[in-house]
Write a protein that holds these residues in place. Structure first.
Motif, PDB file in Angstrom:
ATOM      1  N   CYS A  30       6.498   4.837   5.372  1.00 22.03           N
ATOM      2  CA  CYS A  30       7.662   5.570   4.856  1.00 22.03           C
ATOM      3  C   CYS A  30       8.832   5.214   5.761  1.00 22.03           C
ATOM      4  O   CYS A  30       8.895   5.669   6.913  1.00 22.03           O
ATOM      5  CB  CYS A  30       7.394   7.069   4.866  1.00 22.03           C
ATOM      6  N   THR A  35      12.824  -2.672   2.260  1.00 25.87           N
ATOM      7  CA  THR A  35      11.936  -1.611   1.744  1.00 25.87           C
ATOM      8  C   THR A  35      12.376  -0.199   2.124  1.00 25.87           C
ATOM      9  O   THR A  35      11.721   0.771   1.726  1.00 25.87           O
ATOM     10  CB  THR A  35      10.454  -1.784   2.164  1.00 25.87           C
ATOM     11  N   LEU A  78       7.869  10.055  -2.472  1.00 25.24           N
ATOM     12  CA  LEU A  78       6.922   9.696  -1.413  1.00 25.24           C
ATOM     13  C   LEU A  78       6.174  10.934  -0.927  1.00 25.24           C
ATOM     14  O   LEU A  78       6.773  11.989  -0.724  1.00 25.24           O
ATOM     15  CB  LEU A  78       7.652   9.062  -0.223  1.00 25.24           C
ATOM     16  N   ILE A 111       5.207  -3.779  -7.253  1.00 30.00           N
ATOM     17  CA  ILE A 111       4.059  -4.037  -6.380  1.00 30.00           C
ATOM     18  C   ILE A 111       3.926  -5.541  -6.129  1.00 30.00           C
ATOM     19  O   ILE A 111       3.657  -5.976  -4.999  1.00 30.00           O
ATOM     20  CB  ILE A 111       2.763  -3.489  -7.004  1.00 30.00           C
ATOM     21  N   GLU A 127       0.846  -1.185   0.000  1.00 30.52           N
ATOM     22  CA  GLU A 127       0.000   0.000   0.000  1.00 30.52           C
ATOM     23  C   GLU A 127       0.892   1.249   0.000  1.00 30.52           C
ATOM     24  O   GLU A 127       1.748   1.411   0.863  1.00 30.52           O
ATOM     25  CB  GLU A 127      -0.911   0.000   1.226  1.00 30.52           C
ATOM     26  N   ILE A 128       0.654   2.146  -0.933  1.00 30.36           N
ATOM     27  CA  ILE A 128       1.587   3.261  -1.144  1.00 30.36           C
ATOM     28  C   ILE A 128       1.607   4.244   0.026  1.00 30.36           C
ATOM     29  O   ILE A 128       2.565   4.999   0.181  1.00 30.36           O
ATOM     30  CB  ILE A 128       1.272   4.022  -2.454  1.00 30.36           C
ATOM     31  N   ASN A 129       0.564   4.266   0.845  1.00 31.58           N
ATOM     32  CA  ASN A 129       0.538   5.220   1.963  1.00 31.58           C
ATOM     33  C   ASN A 129       0.677   4.532   3.315  1.00 31.58           C
ATOM     34  O   ASN A 129       0.335   5.114   4.341  1.00 31.58           O
ATOM     35  CB  ASN A 129      -0.759   6.040   1.932  1.00 31.58           C
TER      36      ASN A 129
END
Length: 287
Positions: free
Chosen positions: A30, A47, A65, A130, A25-27
């Motif tokens: 971080c 990651t 990001l 992904i 999931e991109i959000n």
């Protein structure tokens, strides 16, 4: 400006191993490596992105990001031990905190401590698709650092997971008996509101305590790793840590947000609280 908080390595470990391939999931996360680029390229936490600096050595926001949309923001360097240090991790965290809506976490002990505890989560790989993120190996959730873990049957059947994590004993809560090179204790029980876990709480809790007291690593599993294993873990913490049901529930939920003991097990945990404390301290309708 977001808060900057210390983060134990186990907290980052659990973030990296949330069920459902959350890392895709991109959000979601971080994760920034604030060490020098040459150190990052040799080895880093899986990651992680290398934090860039300008010509004056000041940290820059990551280009690819959107930090302000991230649920979790984590920074590490080589070995920061305190937020009072003017370390690379703290300096990077200050920059990120200016745009983040979530607290910025600084890993205490940095890469050195994290990689000593979880060497299997080090890598040289920098870019991921992904599909690769969706298929990263997921390890059991850590409940007590270096001692107690919770997972599903797939993880308990993965020899590489058990070997890398040095699991000594598996407690399996399922109608299907598990076998393996480790000691396996099978407790046949359905994930049903009518199933009886309560009568086994004391025996299981004593068994877990006897193993972790000697430094052995215990893995509690059920087929999906959500209901039965979570209920037993909560029961153990209530006995071992003298927690109320509310305290044990919150403790496990922070580490395993997908835990879902069924309503029957929840009532049995309330009865267990009565047995341990002499009263029902927790209002289970609020859990």
């Amino acid at each position: 400006m977001a808060q900057i908080k210390p983060c134990e390595p186990s907290e980052l470990y659990n973030l990296l191993n949330r069920r459902g391939s959350r890392l895709a999931e991109i959000n979601y996360l971080c994760l920034m490596d604030a060490r020098e680029t040459q150190d990052y390229r040799i080895s880093h936490i899986i990651t992680a992105k290398n934090a860039k600096t300008d010509s004056e050595g000041l940290f820059l926001l990551p280009e690819a990001l959107e930090v302000d949309s991230m649920q979790h923001v984590v920074v590490y360097d080589s070995n920061t031990s305190s937020l009072q240090e003017e370390s690379r991790a703290v300096l990077c965290a200050r920059v990120l905190s200016g745009v983040s809506l979530s607290p910025v976490l600084v890993v205490i002990g940095g890469f050195q401590r994290f990689s000593a505890l979880y060497h299997f989560l080090r890598t040289e790989k920098i870019m991921y698709t992904i599909t690769e993120l969706e298929n990263l190996k997921q390890y059991p959730v850590e409940i007590l650092s270096g001692l107690l873990y919770v997972g599903d049957e797939k993880q308990s059947a993965d020899c590489s997971v058990l070997r890398e994590m040095k699991i000594s004993i598996i407690i399996a809560l399922s109608q299907e008996s598990l076998k393996g090179n480790q000691t396996v204790v099978n407790l046949p029980v359905d994930d049903s509101v009518d199933s009886d876990l309560y009568s086994s709480f004391e025996r299981i809790c004593d068994l877990i305590a006897s193993h972790i007291s000697s430094g052995s690593r215990v893995l509690i599993v059920s087929p999906r790793g959500r209901s039965r294993c979570s209920a037993v873990t909560i029961a153990f913490l209530m006995q071992h840590k003298k927690y109320t049901l509310q305290e044990a529930w919150s403790y496990v939920l922070r580490r395993k947000p997908d835990m879902r003991p069924n309503s029957g097990f929840l009532q049995q945990l309330s009865d267990w609280e009565l047995h341990l404390t002499g009263g029902k301290v927790t209002d289970i309708s609020k859990l």
